[in-house]
Design a protein around this motif. Sequence first.
Motif, PDB file in Angstrom:
ATOM      1  N   LEU A 262       0.825  -1.203   0.000  1.00  0.00           N
ATOM      2  CA  LEU A 262       0.000   0.000   0.000  1.00  0.00           C
ATOM      3  C   LEU A 262       0.859   1.253   0.000  1.00  0.00           C
ATOM      4  N   GLU A 263       1.867   1.291   0.858  1.00  0.00           N
ATOM      5  CA  GLU A 263       2.785   2.430   0.888  1.00  0.00           C
ATOM      6  C   GLU A 263       3.551   2.534  -0.421  1.00  0.00           C
ATOM      7  N   ASP A 264       4.120   1.420  -0.863  1.00  0.00           N
ATOM      8  CA  ASP A 264       4.962   1.438  -2.055  1.00  0.00           C
ATOM      9  C   ASP A 264       4.175   1.867  -3.282  1.00  0.00           C
ATOM     10  N   ARG A 265       2.901   1.499  -3.343  1.00  0.00           N
ATOM     11  CA  ARG A 265       2.065   1.887  -4.482  1.00  0.00           C
ATOM     12  C   ARG A 265       1.903   3.411  -4.542  1.00  0.00           C
ATOM     13  N   ILE A 266       1.701   4.032  -3.386  1.00  0.00           N
ATOM     14  CA  ILE A 266       1.557   5.485  -3.334  1.00  0.00           C
ATOM     15  C   ILE A 266       2.856   6.163  -3.764  1.00  0.00           C
ATOM     16  N   VAL A 267       3.984   5.643  -3.271  1.00  0.00           N
ATOM     17  CA  VAL A 267       5.282   6.210  -3.637  1.00  0.00           C
ATOM     18  C   VAL A 267       5.526   6.061  -5.136  1.00  0.00           C
ATOM     19  N   LYS A 268       5.253   4.887  -5.650  1.00  0.00           N
ATOM     20  CA  LYS A 268       5.466   4.628  -7.080  1.00  0.00           C
ATOM     21  C   LYS A 268       4.655   5.601  -7.935  1.00  0.00           C
ATOM     22  N   ARG A 269       3.374   5.813  -7.577  1.00  0.00           N
ATOM     23  CA  ARG A 269       2.522   6.720  -8.345  1.00  0.00           C
ATOM     24  C   ARG A 269       3.024   8.161  -8.259  1.00  0.00           C
ATOM     25  N   ALA A 270       3.389   8.593  -7.050  1.00  0.00           N
ATOM     26  CA  ALA A 270       3.846   9.974  -6.868  1.00  0.00           C
ATOM     27  C   ALA A 270       5.118  10.251  -7.655  1.00  0.00           C
ATOM     28  N   PHE A 271       6.038   9.297  -7.634  1.00  0.00           N
ATOM     29  CA  PHE A 271       7.294   9.480  -8.371  1.00  0.00           C
ATOM     30  C   PHE A 271       7.060   9.399  -9.874  1.00  0.00           C
ATOM     31  N   ALA A 272       6.207   8.479 -10.313  1.00  0.00           N
ATOM     32  CA  ALA A 272       5.941   8.350 -11.749  1.00  0.00           C
ATOM     33  C   ALA A 272       5.322   9.630 -12.307  1.00  0.00           C
ATOM     34  N   ALA A 273       4.455  10.276 -11.516  1.00  0.00           N
ATOM     35  CA  ALA A 273       3.806  11.500 -11.979  1.00  0.00           C
ATOM     36  C   ALA A 273       4.807  12.614 -12.223  1.00  0.00           C
ATOM     37  N   ARG A 274       5.937  12.599 -11.504  1.00  0.00           N
ATOM     38  CA  ARG A 274       6.928  13.666 -11.637  1.00  0.00           C
ATOM     39  C   ARG A 274       8.074  13.302 -12.582  1.00  0.00           C
ATOM     40  N   THR A 275       8.193  12.065 -12.990  1.00  0.00           N
ATOM     41  CA  THR A 275       9.314  11.650 -13.847  1.00  0.00           C
ATOM     42  C   THR A 275       8.862  11.266 -15.259  1.00  0.00           C
ATOM     43  N   THR A 276       7.620  11.566 -15.595  1.00  0.00           N
ATOM     44  CA  THR A 276       7.053  11.147 -16.876  1.00  0.00           C
ATOM     45  C   THR A 276       6.855  12.335 -17.814  1.00  0.00           C
ATOM     46  N   ASP A 277       7.216  12.158 -19.066  1.00  0.00           N
ATOM     47  CA  ASP A 277       6.956  13.154 -20.105  1.00  0.00           C
ATOM     48  C   ASP A 277       5.462  13.139 -20.409  1.00  0.00           C
ATOM     49  N   THR A 278       4.792  14.274 -20.236  1.00  0.00           N
ATOM     50  CA  THR A 278       3.341  14.331 -20.437  1.00  0.00           C
ATOM     51  C   THR A 278       2.957  14.955 -21.775  1.00  0.00           C
ATOM     52  N   THR A 279       3.920  15.036 -22.708  1.00  0.00           N
ATOM     53  CA  THR A 279       3.590  15.510 -24.048  1.00  0.00           C
ATOM     54  C   THR A 279       2.538  14.592 -24.669  1.00  0.00           C
ATOM     55  N   PRO A 280       1.448  15.138 -25.250  1.00  0.00           N
ATOM     56  CA  PRO A 280       0.459  14.274 -25.910  1.00  0.00           C
ATOM     57  C   PRO A 280       1.124  13.357 -26.933  1.00  0.00           C
ATOM     58  N   PRO A 281       0.762  12.093 -26.955  1.00  0.00           N
ATOM     59  CA  PRO A 281       1.449  11.114 -27.819  1.00  0.00           C
ATOM     60  C   PRO A 281       1.318  11.407 -29.311  1.00  0.00           C
ATOM     61  N   ASP A 282       0.339  12.225 -29.726  1.00  0.00           N
ATOM     62  CA  ASP A 282       0.155  12.474 -31.153  1.00  0.00           C
ATOM     63  C   ASP A 282       1.023  13.617 -31.665  1.00  0.00           C
ATOM     64  N   LEU A 283       1.786  14.283 -30.759  1.00  0.00           N
ATOM     65  CA  LEU A 283       2.672  15.354 -31.211  1.00  0.00           C
ATOM     66  C   LEU A 283       4.011  14.781 -31.654  1.00  0.00           C
ATOM     67  N   PRO A 284       4.623  15.358 -32.701  1.00  0.00           N
ATOM     68  CA  PRO A 284       5.855  14.780 -33.248  1.00  0.00           C
ATOM     69  C   PRO A 284       7.085  15.021 -32.384  1.00  0.00           C
ATOM     70  N   VAL A 285       7.090  16.090 -31.582  1.00  0.00           N
ATOM     71  CA  VAL A 285       8.263  16.400 -30.759  1.00  0.00           C
ATOM     72  C   VAL A 285       7.793  16.668 -29.326  1.00  0.00           C
ATOM     73  N   PRO A 286       8.643  16.399 -28.353  1.00  0.00           N
ATOM     74  CA  PRO A 286       8.279  16.671 -26.959  1.00  0.00           C
ATOM     75  C   PRO A 286       8.112  18.170 -26.713  1.00  0.00           C
ATOM     76  N   LEU A 287       7.161  18.524 -25.886  1.00  0.00           N
ATOM     77  CA  LEU A 287       6.962  19.914 -25.500  1.00  0.00           C
ATOM     78  C   LEU A 287       7.831  20.226 -24.289  1.00  0.00           C
ATOM     79  N   PRO A 288       8.634  21.291 -24.356  1.00  0.00           N
ATOM     80  CA  PRO A 288       9.524  21.599 -23.223  1.00  0.00           C
ATOM     81  C   PRO A 288       8.786  21.721 -21.887  1.00  0.00           C
ATOM     82  N   GLU A 289       7.601  22.355 -21.926  1.00  0.00           N
ATOM     83  CA  GLU A 289       6.870  22.550 -20.669  1.00  0.00           C
ATOM     84  C   GLU A 289       6.260  21.261 -20.127  1.00  0.00           C
ATOM     85  N   ARG A 290       6.247  20.207 -20.948  1.00  0.00           N
ATOM     86  CA  ARG A 290       5.713  18.915 -20.513  1.00  0.00           C
ATOM     87  C   ARG A 290       6.817  17.927 -20.134  1.00  0.00           C
TER      88      ARG A 290
END
Length: 355
Positions: A262-290
């Motif tokens: 239960l603890e590890d799941r919360i940590v995993k989600r919190a860290f994944a949210a901050r280490t993931t590129d959130t550029t929409p997948p249909d864009l050809p290049v990553p957005l700097p702000e994402r």
Amino acid sequence: MRGDEEREGGPRATGHVPVMLDRILALLGPALSTPSDEDVFFVDATLGLGGHAAAVLEAHPRATLIGLDRDTSAIERSGRRLQAYAGRTHLVHAVYDEIPRVLAELGVSGVHAVLFDLGVSSPQLDEAERGFAYSYDAPLDMRMDRTQELTAEQVVNTYSASDLTRILRDYGEERFARRVAEAIVRERGRAPLTSTGRLVEVVRDAIPAASRRTGGHPGKRTFQALRMEVNGELPALERALPAALDALVVGGRVAVLSYHSLEDRIVKRAFAARTTDTTPPDLPVPLPERQPRFRPLTRGAEQPSDEETTTNPRAASARLRAVERTREREGRPRGGARPLDEDPPSGRRQAGGTT
């Protein structure tokens, strides 16, 4: 459950060392060894007996510790243990989701490292009167912070059967949550449940005999669930992790030791949210702000070595995750940590600190 046990003479004195100590030092070390002359701040969000904190202070003479714990006994014990470092320690009676308030009161705008060592500490388990352990007959207490009102006795005697079922299912992952909850309600109808021994009997009788023969002590999951409910552990963790990440300067690091899924799941989600590129997948290049502003330092969750779990069985379930801030967040002034105020606000929750 933390593997930190009280010892005299420093972090490697006789007895168990804090869980995964060498790995924690290796992960946090680069953030605490900044070459500049700015102040360096380390937050131990779950101070316990100060084992990890003592090792960090010994290894990094420029570091100032901000140690939090909701257990006043832990503050007192760690204060004695860290006396040699009193000139650079601030020990605060607080829950880890209060990191923003504590830093604001101390005048600290950014920190270099944060450590969470989650769960119940060894002294809390070993002191029978605290009511955390199903192996002792004791009052149904389970409060980490003994200044709060809610106890395990109040939970088992006042919560509805549906609420008890939810707690046992969600926090204890108890297969027979409804059966155990209904048994508790029936038994308290005869007389209030006030002791751990009587609760263990009720839980044992509610679980089918075939299931009691496997899976460890039948009270394990119920006691975990009640402890987490009494202390609000998971909601506090969900608030604390983003707060800790936001408090980091560029190059700062957060490490978390958790002890069940239960603890590890919360940590995993919190860290994944901050280490993931959130550029929409249909864009050809990553957005700097994402682009992510953090990077993972561990590949998944690391576990202690076989050697460590042999010498310290309480470390066996530990899972370690860590991340580093790589970019400043938008809208935040550049620069490192701000020095502590000469005379920070005082109050009930601040203890043992020096300026």
